[in-house]
Design a protein around this motif. Sequence first.
Motif, PDB file in Angstrom:
ATOM      1  N   GLY A  96       0.805  -1.217   0.000  1.00 40.99           N
ATOM      2  CA  GLY A  96       0.000   0.000   0.000  1.00 40.99           C
ATOM      3  C   GLY A  96       0.836   1.262   0.000  1.00 40.99           C
ATOM      4  N   TYR A  97       2.154   1.099  -0.005  1.00 43.33           N
ATOM      5  CA  TYR A  97       3.060   2.244   0.019  1.00 43.33           C
ATOM      6  C   TYR A  97       4.242   2.010  -0.921  1.00 43.33           C
ATOM      7  N   GLY A  98       4.860   3.103  -1.329  1.00 45.40           N
ATOM      8  CA  GLY A  98       6.211   3.051  -1.817  1.00 45.40           C
ATOM      9  C   GLY A  98       7.127   3.174  -0.612  1.00 45.40           C
ATOM     10  N   HIS A  99       8.370   2.765  -0.761  1.00 43.63           N
ATOM     11  CA  HIS A  99       9.270   2.778   0.398  1.00 43.63           C
ATOM     12  C   HIS A  99      10.624   3.335   0.001  1.00 43.63           C
ATOM     13  N   TRP A 100      11.077   4.326   0.746  1.00 42.28           N
ATOM     14  CA  TRP A 100      12.430   4.856   0.589  1.00 42.28           C
ATOM     15  C   TRP A 100      13.232   4.493   1.827  1.00 42.28           C
ATOM     16  N   PHE A 101      14.294   3.706   1.631  1.00 44.65           N
ATOM     17  CA  PHE A 101      15.196   3.341   2.721  1.00 44.65           C
ATOM     18  C   PHE A 101      16.430   4.227   2.624  1.00 44.65           C
ATOM     19  N   GLY A 102      16.512   5.186   3.535  1.00 45.27           N
ATOM     20  CA  GLY A 102      17.598   6.144   3.486  1.00 45.27           C
ATOM     21  C   GLY A 102      18.761   5.765   4.375  1.00 45.27           C
ATOM     22  N   ASP A 103      19.955   6.126   3.950  1.00 49.63           N
ATOM     23  CA  ASP A 103      21.168   5.930   4.741  1.00 49.63           C
ATOM     24  C   ASP A 103      21.104   6.831   5.973  1.00 49.63           C
ATOM     25  N   ALA A 104      21.414   6.287   7.152  1.00 54.18           N
ATOM     26  CA  ALA A 104      21.335   7.071   8.382  1.00 54.18           C
ATOM     27  C   ALA A 104      22.252   8.283   8.343  1.00 54.18           C
ATOM     28  N   GLU A 105      23.391   8.173   7.686  1.00 55.01           N
ATOM     29  CA  GLU A 105      24.328   9.290   7.606  1.00 55.01           C
ATOM     30  C   GLU A 105      23.945  10.266   6.497  1.00 55.01           C
ATOM     31  N   ASN A 106      23.285   9.765   5.488  1.00 56.94           N
ATOM     32  CA  ASN A 106      22.887  10.598   4.346  1.00 56.94           C
ATOM     33  C   ASN A 106      21.530  10.103   3.858  1.00 56.94           C
ATOM     34  N   PRO A 107      20.416  10.589   4.463  1.00 56.17           N
ATOM     35  CA  PRO A 107      19.081  10.047   4.152  1.00 56.17           C
ATOM     36  C   PRO A 107      18.669  10.184   2.698  1.00 56.17           C
ATOM     37  N   MET A 108      19.295  11.071   1.926  1.00 47.57           N
ATOM     38  CA  MET A 108      18.940  11.212   0.515  1.00 47.57           C
ATOM     39  C   MET A 108      19.623  10.172  -0.354  1.00 47.57           C
ATOM     40  N   ARG A 109      20.491   9.393   0.252  1.00 43.40           N
ATOM     41  CA  ARG A 109      21.097   8.277  -0.462  1.00 43.40           C
ATOM     42  C   ARG A 109      20.507   6.991   0.087  1.00 43.40           C
ATOM     43  N   GLY A 110      20.010   6.144  -0.774  1.00 40.34           N
ATOM     44  CA  GLY A 110      19.384   4.937  -0.271  1.00 40.34           C
ATOM     45  C   GLY A 110      18.812   4.083  -1.375  1.00 40.34           C
ATOM     46  N   MET A 111      17.593   3.567  -1.135  1.00 39.83           N
ATOM     47  CA  MET A 111      16.994   2.605  -2.051  1.00 39.83           C
ATOM     48  C   MET A 111      15.482   2.788  -2.040  1.00 39.83           C
ATOM     49  N   MET A 112      14.883   2.832  -3.234  1.00 39.29           N
ATOM     50  CA  MET A 112      13.446   3.049  -3.376  1.00 39.29           C
ATOM     51  C   MET A 112      12.779   1.780  -3.878  1.00 39.29           C
ATOM     52  N   PHE A 113      11.618   1.455  -3.302  1.00 45.87           N
ATOM     53  CA  PHE A 113      10.804   0.331  -3.759  1.00 45.87           C
ATOM     54  C   PHE A 113       9.393   0.832  -4.031  1.00 45.87           C
ATOM     55  N   SER A 114       8.896   0.574  -5.246  1.00 45.39           N
ATOM     56  CA  SER A 114       7.548   0.999  -5.626  1.00 45.39           C
ATOM     57  C   SER A 114       6.744  -0.224  -6.053  1.00 45.39           C
ATOM     58  N   PRO A 115       5.553  -0.459  -5.464  1.00 49.02           N
ATOM     59  CA  PRO A 115       4.751  -1.631  -5.858  1.00 49.02           C
ATOM     60  C   PRO A 115       4.279  -1.505  -7.295  1.00 49.02           C
ATOM     61  N   LEU A 116       4.333  -2.600  -8.033  1.00 51.71           N
ATOM     62  CA  LEU A 116       3.885  -2.627  -9.424  1.00 51.71           C
ATOM     63  C   LEU A 116       2.498  -3.258  -9.470  1.00 51.71           C
ATOM     64  N   PRO A 117       1.467  -2.463  -9.785  1.00 52.00           N
ATOM     65  CA  PRO A 117       0.087  -2.961  -9.748  1.00 52.00           C
ATOM     66  C   PRO A 117      -0.103  -4.186 -10.637  1.00 52.00           C
ATOM     67  N   GLY A 118      -0.896  -5.121 -10.143  1.00 55.38           N
ATOM     68  CA  GLY A 118      -1.240  -6.297 -10.934  1.00 55.38           C
ATOM     69  C   GLY A 118      -0.133  -7.323 -11.035  1.00 55.38           C
ATOM     70  N   THR A 119       0.946  -7.110 -10.309  1.00 52.95           N
ATOM     71  CA  THR A 119       2.072  -8.053 -10.316  1.00 52.95           C
ATOM     72  C   THR A 119       2.527  -8.267  -8.874  1.00 52.95           C
TER      73      THR A 119
END
Length: 468
Positions: free
Chosen positions: A197-220
Amino acid sequence: MDTRVLIAGAGPTGLTLAIELTRRDVAVRIIDKAETFFVGSRGDGLQPRTLEVFEDLGVLDAVLARGSAPVPIQVHVGGEVVGERMMFDVVDPTPDRPYTTGWFLGQSQTEGILRDRLAEFGVHVELATALTGFEQSSDGVTATLSTGETVRAEYLVGADGGKSFVRKALGIPFKGTTDESIRMLLGDVHAEGLDRGYGHWFGDAENPMRGMMFSPLPGTPWFQFGSPLGDGDLDAETALPAIQARLDALSGGGITLSDLAWSTVWRPNVRLAARFRDGRVFLAGDSAHVHPPTGGQGLNTGVQDAYNLGWKLADGSPELLDSYEAERRTVAARVLGVSTGLMQKYVDGDEDAHHRGEETQQLDISYRGGPLSPAGTGALRPGDRAPDAPLVSSDGRKVRLFELFRGPHATRLAFGDGPSEGVRILPAGSAPAPGALVDEGGHAYAAYDVKPGAEVLVRPDGYVWSIA
């Protein structure tokens, strides 16, 4: 001629063009060198203007049913959810803009819907069929295929991607840059433990703008993931164990990745073809312009290239064919500026890098000043997108302007009483009259900035042709 138009490339651009042509009874063949259809997300963001195009093509209901509206993004730092944000502003539809927010659907699903629509016209993609050469003359193009077949067509369209064989064979420069200093890990993967039900941004604790994004793909069952790579990631691996380790380092564990559909390390390759046409050969989509993934502009711009080109190829008049490059290359250059600017926000670490505003919706694209758009005055001018509006028929039936535009034809709107041909629109509050429609709430007159006696000609691709 073996066919009227040969299309090389069966992605969203080529499929849209094939539908545009076949619904006008134009003979078309569409080939692709791939042996199987692509499976994956890639261009998963559909902009409001593309939704309008899809309504006209008869595929919008399927797109809406299989896709989803944007979801909120949860921001995770140090294993905790520290915030939530929306990528898009939530804007209610208006009478002139029925679609005001983007829609998400994986590219392979969008392509499948377009293929199904094309099949309704009796045309199917020819897989494992590459274009290996072509020559053109004053009256047509002779193409050779990897199957050994020779095809004679009036026109050839290269919708064959950023590495376009058609563009290279024509020797058309593909000006731009490839920035090796910016790289991003991209792909699709199952992610057990993530709320869809969400997209997710996992940010680095030292640099929150650096990290990893996960977005759900509808129907899959997949999430699309993306992770900017820094200087220390020069040899970043794209295999599942390396992606899992990258996520674990950011999330603290608890999320299990599996079934990696595809992955790659992407580098900004921002380019624009010097020409979109050479005689009887045209370029459209990524063969003419390649974009960063930021802003969701590439697929959408390609679809609208095809929407602009289709009716012009069907007509075949020199004036219309000449207008394609003038109109669409200008738009592509502008859109490249938008997507590149958004990419720079990620590089700079801007807090609003994930936000998408009106500049990405492509509703403001205009061909004002182009070869088909005479000068005008007023809020709406030739070359502008033709707005939608609600109307009422003489028997009380509600109808939208977009319903009247739907199909391969141009539409003449005649405002007020008079003998002129076209769709007659009476002012709000008028008594019903046979063969006329009444402007419900005054929205049509307001959106078109007209008074009784005005006439507006709307092009087959939904842009204003003339106002008189």
